[in-house]
Design a protein around this motif. Structure first.
Motif, mmCIF file in Angstrom:
data_model
loop_
_atom_site.group_PDB
_atom_site.id
_atom_site.type_symbol
_atom_site.label_atom_id
_atom_site.label_comp_id
_atom_site.label_asym_id
_atom_site.label_seq_id
_atom_site.Cartn_x
_atom_site.Cartn_y
_atom_site.Cartn_z
ATOM 1 N N UNK A 399 0.569 -1.017 0.221
ATOM 2 C CA UNK A 399 -0.236 -0.404 0.217
ATOM 3 C C UNK A 399 0.911 1.718 -0.019
ATOM 4 N N UNK A 400 1.648 1.721 0.995
ATOM 5 C CA UNK A 400 3.098 1.986 0.451
ATOM 6 C C UNK A 400 3.776 2.345 -0.558
ATOM 7 N N UNK A 401 5.103 1.022 -0.649
ATOM 8 C CA UNK A 401 5.775 1.342 -1.578
ATOM 9 C C UNK A 401 4.962 1.500 -3.360
ATOM 10 N N UNK A 402 4.137 0.098 -3.187
ATOM 11 C CA UNK A 402 3.344 0.963 -4.423
ATOM 12 C C UNK A 402 3.372 1.950 -5.627
ATOM 13 N N UNK A 403 2.561 2.908 -4.591
ATOM 14 C CA UNK A 403 2.383 3.998 -4.783
ATOM 15 C C UNK A 403 3.889 5.136 -4.948
ATOM 16 N N UNK A 404 4.459 5.186 -3.605
ATOM 17 C CA UNK A 404 4.915 6.677 -3.063
ATOM 18 C C UNK A 404 6.537 6.160 -4.002
ATOM 19 N N UNK A 405 6.737 5.930 -5.523
ATOM 20 C CA UNK A 405 7.697 5.688 -5.595
ATOM 21 C C UNK A 405 8.111 6.494 -6.701
ATOM 22 N N UNK A 406 9.250 6.285 -7.314
ATOM 23 C CA UNK A 406 9.470 7.470 -8.541
ATOM 24 C C UNK A 406 8.738 7.005 -9.930
ATOM 25 N N UNK A 407 9.216 5.803 -10.389
ATOM 26 C CA UNK A 407 7.668 6.273 -11.372
ATOM 27 C C UNK A 407 6.611 7.022 -11.760
ATOM 28 N N UNK A 408 5.946 6.747 -10.673
ATOM 29 C CA UNK A 408 4.368 7.300 -10.006
ATOM 30 C C UNK A 408 4.728 8.830 -10.599
ATOM 31 N N UNK A 409 5.681 8.922 -9.448
ATOM 32 C CA UNK A 409 6.119 10.608 -9.425
ATOM 33 C C UNK A 409 6.498 11.111 -10.798
ATOM 34 N N UNK A 410 6.959 10.792 -11.678
ATOM 35 C CA UNK A 410 7.936 10.968 -12.862
ATOM 36 C C UNK A 410 6.492 10.648 -14.120
ATOM 37 N N UNK A 411 5.274 9.842 -13.846
ATOM 38 C CA UNK A 411 4.338 9.849 -14.699
ATOM 39 C C UNK A 411 3.611 11.429 -14.906
ATOM 40 N N UNK A 412 3.449 11.234 -12.866
ATOM 41 C CA UNK A 412 2.972 12.934 -12.545
ATOM 42 C C UNK A 412 3.684 13.900 -13.593
ATOM 43 N N UNK A 413 4.577 14.193 -12.907
ATOM 44 C CA UNK A 413 4.976 15.322 -14.065
ATOM 45 C C UNK A 413 4.623 15.420 -15.761
ATOM 46 N N UNK A 414 5.585 13.965 -15.728
ATOM 47 C CA UNK A 414 5.242 14.260 -17.459
ATOM 48 C C UNK A 414 4.238 14.213 -18.036
#
Length: 420
Positions: A399-414
């Motif tokens: 529930x945490x690691x699956x979401x709070x990762x750089x992959x999700x973050x970078x998709x949001x920035x892109x």
């Protein structure tokens, strides 16, 4: 201040000229904190209108074009993170090639405020967690501040034992960390425990090599490591030494600490000295190690080898925090003040535990909450319910690691900042 301004000239103005000189065609400039904001002045110079084309009252610069090229992420509500420079120094050192009236309108009337400059010349602005965006909007009224919560890079922060475990049970986790949502159903409990115990033994070995402290692999281990400064409150756990001793009599407890203070942060240095004094006060009751020369290697060992990750910042000064995210990738639950990312990540008793509530609670309330959670929730679960404890470890991953990762973050920035 003069040296700092020169540094930021090199970063902002020098950086943009360097990229141009080596042939990069840049479609988006992302300013992380205001330190690079002088690049926006360089863009103003580049996108100045010819004087003969201007009419009275018109801006001499193509402000919409500059804003279209820029986005800005503010990273801290702490005042020291927002640089300001006296205009006398600015004109003495850099002689801005920008109209003085425009400069003061964009960067502040009385001094050059780097954060204000970045805010005024960026089309997209964000904070690094939902609460941090709210705080930033109150700090800078009139600006639309979005929220993109930070994330950490999975492969960098997952220890070897968990990396092998994920490879076996969640193939492609490294490239698609959202697949870790399956951890709670697809990885056997014993495998989770064995992977953690291996990481814990490696940390215990490192502690023994770096200090004279010998830790017990069967004893619950709290970890706290970060930059040592006042608002992080590294001494909160030690507020009531006698209460800690009573806790340790009921349930064995050991602690691993690490962190450096900024060379100019005298308060941070005093906190480190205070922590060492607390170690002496608890000698023979609670084993405590303070690891020297804190670096990435020690950090990786800590976030994977302790049993619980502790974070006790003063609200609302923790913009995001990422050490707790790193811990979750290794099945280590958080016991943290509700600030920054943990407001979003905490499911009480499921992914970890909250210290206090999300309001601006005082230190006294946080101390009492911290001791209560340790005494009545964390320690009993660890020693009395192995299955229940592993369920929390799995939830931290799924529930945490699956979401709070750089992959999700970078998709949001892109999708939100770069492609608008």
């Amino acid at each position: 201040e003069r040296y700092r301004l020169k540094q930021e000239m090199i970063l902002g103005i020098g950086g943009i000229r360097l990229l141009q000189a080596i042939g990069f065609s840049v479609r988006q400039y992302h300013m992380n904190e205001g330190h690079s904001a002088l690049l926006a002045l360089e863009l103003l110079r580049r996108y100045a209108y010819p004087s003969e084309d201007l009419r009275a009252g018109e801006s001499p610069y193509d402000l919409p074009r500059v804003r279209e090229l820029c986005c800005f992420t503010t990273h801290t509500p702490v005042e020291a993170g927002h640089d300001r420079f006296d205009y006398r120094l600015v004109y003495e050192v850099m002689k801005p090639a920008v109209d003085d009236g425009v400069l003061r309108q964009l960067a502040g009337k009385d001094n050059l405020n780097m954060t204000r400059l970045a805010l005024n010349l960026s089309e997209y602005v964000n904070g690094v967690a939902k609460r941090h965006a709210e705080v930033s909007r109150s700090m800078f009224p009139g600006y639309q501040v979005h929220a993109i919560t930070n994330g950490v890079h999975p492969f960098t922060w997952v220890c070897d034992s968990f990396s092998k475990l994920f490879d076996l049970h969640v193939p492609s986790w490294c490239h698609e960390p959202e697949l870790l949502v399956r951890a709670d159903c697809c990885i056997p409990d014993q495998s989770i425990w064995d992977a953690h115990q291996q990481a814990k033994l490696e940390l215990i070995g490192k502690v023994a090599a770096l200090t004279s402290v010998r830790l017990d692999p069967e004893v619950l281990t709290l970890g706290f490591a970060r930059r040592m400064t006042a608002y992080k409150r590294p001494d909160l756990l030690f507020t009531d030494i006698n209460r800690l001793k009573v806790l340790a009599q009921g349930y064995p407890l050991q602690i691993v600490l690490a962190g450096k203070a900024h060379p100019l942060d005298e308060g941070g240095k005093q906190l480190i000295a205070a922590l060492h004094k607390h170690m002496q006060d608890l000698s023979g009751v609670i084993p405590i190690a303070y690891l020297p020369n804190y670096d990435l290697d020690i950090a990786r060992s800590l976030v994977s080898g302790v049993d619980v990750w502790l974070n006790t910042p003063l609200r609302p000064l923790e913009a995001s925090g990422t050490s707790g995210m790193k811990a979750t990738f290794n099945g280590v639950p958080n016991l943290s003040v509700l600030d920054g990312w943990w407001i979003e990540g905490c499911i009480e008793g499921v992914t970890g535990w909250a210290v206090g509530n999300s309001d601006d609670a005082g230190t006294g309330q946080d101390v009492e909450s911290l001791y209560d959670k340790l005494e009545h929730k964390v320690l009993p679960l660890y020693y009395q319910d192995r299955t229940g404890w592993i369920a929390v470890m799995k939830a931290a991953i799924s529930k945490n690691a699956s979401f709070f990762n750089s992959h999700r973050m970078m998709r949001r920035y892109a999708t939100e900042a770069y492609i608008r």
